[in-house]
Design a protein around this motif. Structure first.
Motif, PDB file in Angstrom:
ATOM      1  N   ARG A 128      14.130  23.585 -40.717  1.00 17.99           N
ATOM      2  CA  ARG A 128      12.770  24.100 -40.497  1.00 17.99           C
ATOM      3  C   ARG A 128      12.801  25.595 -40.181  1.00 17.99           C
ATOM      4  NH1 ARG A 128       9.684  21.727 -43.182  1.00 17.99           N
ATOM      5  NH2 ARG A 128       7.809  21.621 -41.883  1.00 17.99           N
ATOM      6  N   LEU A 129      13.789  26.022 -39.416  1.00 10.34           N
ATOM      7  CA  LEU A 129      13.914  27.453 -39.106  1.00 10.34           C
ATOM      8  C   LEU A 129      14.160  28.248 -40.382  1.00 10.34           C
ATOM      9  CD1 LEU A 129      16.142  27.347 -35.883  1.00 10.34           C
ATOM     10  CD2 LEU A 129      13.657  27.561 -36.009  1.00 10.34           C
ATOM     11  N   ALA A 130      14.985  27.730 -41.276  1.00  7.43           N
ATOM     12  CA  ALA A 130      15.281  28.410 -42.539  1.00  7.43           C
ATOM     13  C   ALA A 130      14.035  28.532 -43.413  1.00  7.43           C
ATOM     14  CB  ALA A 130      16.382  27.664 -43.292  1.00  7.43           C
ATOM     15  N   GLN A 131      13.092  27.611 -43.222  1.00 11.66           N
ATOM     16  CA  GLN A 131      11.845  27.636 -43.981  1.00 11.66           C
ATOM     17  C   GLN A 131      10.815  28.580 -43.366  1.00 11.66           C
ATOM     18  OE1 GLN A 131      10.982  23.430 -43.833  1.00 11.66           O
ATOM     19  NE2 GLN A 131      12.023  23.010 -45.769  1.00 11.66           N
ATOM     20  N   GLY A 132      11.214  29.274 -42.282  1.00 14.13           N
ATOM     21  CA  GLY A 132      10.299  30.216 -41.643  1.00 14.13           C
ATOM     22  C   GLY A 132       9.371  29.588 -40.631  1.00 14.13           C
ATOM     23  N   ILE A 133       9.672  28.363 -40.226  1.00 10.19           N
ATOM     24  CA  ILE A 133       8.827  27.645 -39.280  1.00 10.19           C
ATOM     25  C   ILE A 133       9.449  27.703 -37.885  1.00 10.19           C
ATOM     26  CG2 ILE A 133       7.892  25.378 -38.651  1.00 10.19           C
ATOM     27  CD1 ILE A 133       7.928  24.756 -41.700  1.00 10.19           C
ATOM     28  N   ASP A 134       8.663  28.087 -36.906  1.00 10.48           N
ATOM     29  CA  ASP A 134       9.134  28.081 -35.524  1.00 10.48           C
ATOM     30  C   ASP A 134       9.186  26.644 -35.027  1.00 10.48           C
ATOM     31  OD1 ASP A 134       9.287  30.832 -35.444  1.00 10.48           O
ATOM     32  OD2 ASP A 134       7.323  31.093 -34.524  1.00 10.48           O
ATOM     33  N   VAL A 135      10.211  26.338 -34.263  1.00  2.00           N
ATOM     34  CA  VAL A 135      10.383  24.997 -33.705  1.00  2.00           C
ATOM     35  C   VAL A 135      10.372  25.101 -32.186  1.00  2.00           C
ATOM     36  CG1 VAL A 135      11.916  22.996 -33.516  1.00  2.00           C
ATOM     37  CG2 VAL A 135      11.722  24.222 -35.698  1.00  2.00           C
ATOM     38  N   ILE A 136       9.645  24.212 -31.541  1.00  2.00           N
ATOM     39  CA  ILE A 136       9.600  24.183 -30.087  1.00  2.00           C
ATOM     40  C   ILE A 136      10.267  22.908 -29.592  1.00  2.00           C
ATOM     41  CG2 ILE A 136       7.303  23.120 -29.952  1.00  2.00           C
ATOM     42  CD1 ILE A 136       6.822  25.018 -27.524  1.00  2.00           C
ATOM     43  N   LEU A 137      11.105  23.069 -28.594  1.00  2.00           N
ATOM     44  CA  LEU A 137      11.849  21.942 -28.038  1.00  2.00           C
ATOM     45  C   LEU A 137      11.551  21.853 -26.551  1.00  2.00           C
ATOM     46  CD1 LEU A 137      14.048  19.740 -28.124  1.00  2.00           C
ATOM     47  CD2 LEU A 137      15.762  21.553 -28.007  1.00  2.00           C
ATOM     48  N   GLU A 138      10.964  20.742 -26.135  1.00  4.32           N
ATOM     49  CA  GLU A 138      10.672  20.506 -24.714  1.00  4.32           C
ATOM     50  C   GLU A 138      11.770  19.609 -24.165  1.00  4.32           C
ATOM     51  OE1 GLU A 138       7.969  17.834 -21.847  1.00  4.32           O
ATOM     52  OE2 GLU A 138       7.277  18.075 -23.912  1.00  4.32           O
ATOM     53  N   ILE A 139      12.503  20.106 -23.170  1.00  5.77           N
ATOM     54  CA  ILE A 139      13.710  19.404 -22.746  1.00  5.77           C
ATOM     55  C   ILE A 139      14.028  19.742 -21.300  1.00  5.77           C
ATOM     56  CG2 ILE A 139      15.308  21.242 -23.452  1.00  5.77           C
ATOM     57  CD1 ILE A 139      17.043  19.028 -24.699  1.00  5.77           C
ATOM     58  N   ASP A 140      14.858  18.903 -20.663  1.00  4.14           N
ATOM     59  CA  ASP A 140      15.240  19.214 -19.282  1.00  4.14           C
ATOM     60  C   ASP A 140      16.253  20.356 -19.258  1.00  4.14           C
ATOM     61  OD1 ASP A 140      17.790  18.195 -19.879  1.00  4.14           O
ATOM     62  OD2 ASP A 140      17.353  16.241 -19.019  1.00  4.14           O
TER      63      ASP A 140
END
Length: 208
Positions: free
Chosen positions: A95-107
């Motif tokens: 997804r990052l390579a496609q120019g899309i920002d990814v959000i990860l909610e994690i401890d």
């Protein structure tokens, strides 16, 4: 090279103590921000009613999950109450390579593991406005005993000692303000000269 071409996306990692409101902030960001997707975790637990494959989680068995661990296919993973949870690396990188920002909610523990495996991520620590407000939020949930709440508050104090491992911290006192601050971080990260200067110069040279 045309400087208007789509650039790789960025991985934004949100973590913080239970009750800080990171989940609510993530939900608002996804509702209000284009080209931002939530990272979907993989788990070995059984699907619950209403959960969808690839939306809620990627469901798998323990043997397959352990193979992913051995092959280095996960940005992070943890075992919780006999089940494994982890973040698939290839899906995020695609997804990052496609120019899309990814959000990860994690401890916090998971966030620090992601930082080891993907140091280019942007790490944001979500803070409650005060310990008294955090106590109020945890108590308001009505899901934990007084003893459990005290344990969580103690863990929060320990977590605060790791805040220097993060790139940003956002105090979630008023939700709208906290969301606006995180959105501003997203915009600022995409404007960093370090990532674009060389391409920008080449783009202008070609047009000169």
């Amino acid at each position: 090279m045309n400087f208007t071409e789509k650039h790789p996306g960025k991985l934004f990692v949100l973590s913080g103590p239970s009750g800080a409101g990171k989940g609510t902030i993530c939900k608002r960001l996804l509702e209000e921000t284009k080209e931002l997707e939530l990272s979907v975790s993989m788990t070995t637990r059984n699907p619950r009613k209403g959960e969808e494959e690839g939306v809620s989680y990627y469901f798998t068995d323990k043997e397959s999950f352990k193979k992913h661990i051995e092959d280095g296919d996960l940005l992070e993973y943890a075992e919780v109450y006999g089940n494994y949870y982890g973040t698939p690396k290839d899906l995020v990188l695609k997804r990052l390579a496609q120019g899309i920002d990814v959000i990860l909610e994690i401890d916090m523990q998971g966030a620090l593991k992601v930082k080891e495996n993907y140091p280019d991520g942007v790490f944001i620590f979500i803070l409650p406005p005060s310990m008294s407000e955090l106590r109020k939020r945890l108590t308001g949930r009505g899901t934990e005993t007084a003893e459990a709440i005290e344990l969580r508050l103690g863990e929060t104090l320990k977590e605060l000692s790791y805040i220097d491992k993060y790139d940003y911290c956002v105090v979630n006192g008023v939700l709208e303000e906290a969301v606006a601050r995180v959105k501003a971080i997203v915009v600022a990260e995409h404007s960093k000269v370090a990532f674009t200067a060389e391409e920008l110069i080449e783009s202008y040279k070609e047009e000169a």
